[in-house]
Write a protein that holds these residues in place. Structure first.
Motif, PDB file in Angstrom:
ATOM      1  N   LYS A 121       0.841  -1.144  -0.019  1.00 28.19           N
ATOM      2  CA  LYS A 121       0.076  -0.190  -0.121  1.00 28.19           C
ATOM      3  C   LYS A 121       0.839   1.344  -0.006  1.00 28.19           C
ATOM      4  O   LYS A 121       0.459   2.367   0.565  1.00 28.19           O
ATOM      5  N   MET A 122       1.882   1.329  -0.864  1.00 25.35           N
ATOM      6  CA  MET A 122       3.073   2.335  -1.000  1.00 25.35           C
ATOM      7  C   MET A 122       2.664   2.763  -2.415  1.00 25.35           C
ATOM      8  O   MET A 122       2.892   1.865  -3.242  1.00 25.35           O
ATOM      9  N   HIS A 123       3.120   4.078  -2.579  1.00 31.43           N
ATOM     10  CA  HIS A 123       3.001   4.469  -3.909  1.00 31.43           C
ATOM     11  C   HIS A 123       4.362   4.959  -4.580  1.00 31.43           C
ATOM     12  O   HIS A 123       4.773   5.767  -3.918  1.00 31.43           O
ATOM     13  N   PHE A 124       4.855   4.462  -5.452  1.00 32.18           N
ATOM     14  CA  PHE A 124       6.196   4.587  -5.900  1.00 32.18           C
ATOM     15  C   PHE A 124       5.993   5.582  -7.106  1.00 32.18           C
ATOM     16  O   PHE A 124       5.778   5.215  -8.253  1.00 32.18           O
ATOM     17  N   LYS A 125       6.456   6.863  -7.079  1.00 35.52           N
ATOM     18  CA  LYS A 125       6.166   7.759  -8.050  1.00 35.52           C
ATOM     19  C   LYS A 125       7.396   8.646  -8.553  1.00 35.52           C
ATOM     20  O   LYS A 125       8.321   8.585  -7.709  1.00 35.52           O
ATOM     21  N   LYS A 126       7.290   9.216  -9.724  1.00 36.03           N
ATOM     22  CA  LYS A 126       8.480  10.267 -10.371  1.00 36.03           C
ATOM     23  C   LYS A 126       7.883  11.342 -10.739  1.00 36.03           C
ATOM     24  O   LYS A 126       7.028  11.577 -11.403  1.00 36.03           O
ATOM     25  N   TYR A 127       8.542  12.566 -10.258  1.00 37.46           N
ATOM     26  CA  TYR A 127       7.985  13.782 -10.633  1.00 37.46           C
ATOM     27  C   TYR A 127       9.209  14.405 -10.914  1.00 37.46           C
ATOM     28  O   TYR A 127      10.381  14.349 -10.383  1.00 37.46           O
ATOM     29  N   GLY A 128       8.929  15.673 -11.854  1.00 35.58           N
ATOM     30  CA  GLY A 128       9.929  16.477 -12.312  1.00 35.58           C
ATOM     31  C   GLY A 128      10.214  17.692 -11.042  1.00 35.58           C
ATOM     32  O   GLY A 128       9.300  17.859 -10.236  1.00 35.58           O
ATOM     33  N   LYS A 129      11.333  18.452 -11.235  1.00 34.46           N
ATOM     34  CA  LYS A 129      11.701  19.220 -10.128  1.00 34.46           C
ATOM     35  C   LYS A 129      10.952  20.438 -10.538  1.00 34.46           C
ATOM     36  O   LYS A 129      10.242  21.241  -9.461  1.00 34.46           O
ATOM     37  N   LYS A 130      10.426  20.955 -11.426  1.00 33.41           N
ATOM     38  CA  LYS A 130       9.583  22.205 -11.588  1.00 33.41           C
ATOM     39  C   LYS A 130       7.935  21.879 -11.182  1.00 33.41           C
ATOM     40  O   LYS A 130       7.577  22.404 -10.640  1.00 33.41           O
ATOM     41  N   THR A 131       7.637  20.652 -11.123  1.00 32.13           N
ATOM     42  CA  THR A 131       6.209  20.224 -10.877  1.00 32.13           C
ATOM     43  C   THR A 131       6.365  20.110  -9.155  1.00 32.13           C
ATOM     44  O   THR A 131       5.497  20.634  -8.551  1.00 32.13           O
ATOM     45  N   LEU A 132       7.325  19.708  -8.976  1.00 36.03           N
ATOM     46  CA  LEU A 132       7.764  19.532  -7.203  1.00 36.03           C
ATOM     47  C   LEU A 132       7.601  20.962  -6.817  1.00 36.03           C
ATOM     48  O   LEU A 132       7.084  21.298  -5.637  1.00 36.03           O
ATOM     49  N   GLU A 133       8.425  21.960  -7.476  1.00 40.10           N
ATOM     50  CA  GLU A 133       8.397  23.224  -7.134  1.00 40.10           C
ATOM     51  C   GLU A 133       7.041  23.960  -6.906  1.00 40.10           C
ATOM     52  O   GLU A 133       6.903  24.910  -6.121  1.00 40.10           O
ATOM     53  N   MET A 134       6.061  23.663  -7.815  1.00 47.42           N
ATOM     54  CA  MET A 134       4.950  24.329  -7.995  1.00 47.42           C
ATOM     55  C   MET A 134       4.172  23.675  -7.008  1.00 47.42           C
ATOM     56  O   MET A 134       3.039  24.466  -6.416  1.00 47.42           O
ATOM     57  N   LEU A 145      13.253  20.287  -1.909  1.00 48.92           N
ATOM     58  CA  LEU A 145      13.606  20.744  -3.216  1.00 48.92           C
ATOM     59  C   LEU A 145      15.119  20.334  -3.415  1.00 48.92           C
ATOM     60  O   LEU A 145      15.640  20.156  -4.338  1.00 48.92           O
ATOM     61  N   ASP A 146      16.040  20.539  -2.144  1.00 49.14           N
ATOM     62  CA  ASP A 146      17.359  20.354  -2.328  1.00 49.14           C
ATOM     63  C   ASP A 146      17.688  19.047  -2.673  1.00 49.14           C
ATOM     64  O   ASP A 146      18.800  18.451  -3.315  1.00 49.14           O
ATOM     65  N   PHE A 147      16.875  17.858  -2.578  1.00 48.30           N
ATOM     66  CA  PHE A 147      17.146  16.284  -3.063  1.00 48.30           C
ATOM     67  C   PHE A 147      16.950  16.296  -4.547  1.00 48.30           C
ATOM     68  O   PHE A 147      17.407  15.353  -4.920  1.00 48.30           O
ATOM     69  N   TYR A 148      16.060  17.001  -5.189  1.00 55.27           N
ATOM     70  CA  TYR A 148      15.582  16.872  -6.570  1.00 55.27           C
ATOM     71  C   TYR A 148      16.726  17.633  -7.561  1.00 55.27           C
ATOM     72  O   TYR A 148      16.521  18.874  -7.973  1.00 55.27           O
TER      73      TYR A 148
END
Length: 245
Positions: A121-134, A145-148
């Motif tokens: 029941k864990m979600h393994f996901k990938k996002y871009g830094k710009k999407t994460l910043e938004m 943000l320092d990790f991305y």
């Protein structure tokens, strides 16, 4: 007979010639240094120019990246904002959020990791830094943000099952654990490993109940020890009196 003799008389024989350099072959790898006068004129006539690549970063020398940056449209993307809102919802509703650095990993291995995390029941996901910043800009999660910096993966879990997460991580050496958020508190990798050694609530409750039961049993035994000793002494005395009669 006359024709045969005439051909034999006028036929020319070409000698076999083999060219050979005097004093052997040229040493190309370690040539002999030129004469001083020749070396002087060679140094004077050597062309000198400033390299156009001087003091430039590697990313500036790559024309393809510069062209892509110039052509990139920085306008508002509604679909990206929807994904950013969903990402922020994952941060707020997950009790455990783990950040990984992703080394080269093929699609089959990524799918296996996704399936193993999904079973827990864990979600393994990938996002871009710009999407994460938004999603996290101006929120308490802005520090992530320092990790991305390069390729990253994120795991969201509604339950704080650190042991299960670490067991799955050991099966994939391409996933490098960086840090995580446990119950709203930011933790390093060592702190997550330390918390994994602590038993869960059910095990702690069972251990506490066992300790309380053992303490109660010891108390009852201590309270009954004097009575039991007195009864045993009385029974022995009664046997002695019966034997004397």
């Amino acid at each position: 007979m006359a024709l045969v003799s005439r051909k034999a008389l006028f036929e020319t024989i070409s000698p076999l010639i083999q060219f050979k350099r005097f004093r052997g072959k040229i040493n190309i790898q370690r040539p002999r240094p030129p004469h001083f006068e020749r070396a002087k004129y060679l140094a004077l006539t050597k062309p000198y120019f400033i390299s156009p690549y001087k003091d430039k970063k590697p990313i500036e020398l790559c024309k393809g990246v510069v062209d892509i940056r110039n052509k990139r449209d920085d306008g508002d993307n509604p679909f990206q904002r929807i994904i950013a809102q969903e990402l922020y919802r994952w941060f707020t509703t997950s009790r455990l959020v783990v950040f990984y650095h992703l080394n080269p990993m093929n699609a089959e291995e990524q799918y296996k990791a996704y399936v193993l995390f999904k079973k827990q029941k864990m979600h393994f996901k990938k996002y871009g830094k710009k999407t994460l910043e938004m999603a996290v800009k101006g929120t308490p999660y802005e520090a992530v943000l320092d990790f991305y910096v390069s390729h990253n993966m994120t795991v969201f879990s509604p339950d704080p099952e650190i042991n299960k997460m670490l067991n799955i991580t050991k099966k994939f050496p391409q996933l490098i654990l960086l840090a995580g958020i446990y119950e709203g508190k930011f933790m390093s990798k060592d702190e997550l490993v330390k918390y994994s050694l602590i038993p869960n609530l059910q095990a702690a409750q069972a251990s506490l109940l066992q300790t309380l039961n053992s303490a109660a049993g010891q108390l009852v035994s201590h309270l009954n020890s004097h009575q039991t000793t007195l009864i045993s002494h009385l029974q022995e005395r009664a046997k002695q009196l019966e034997e004397e009669k």
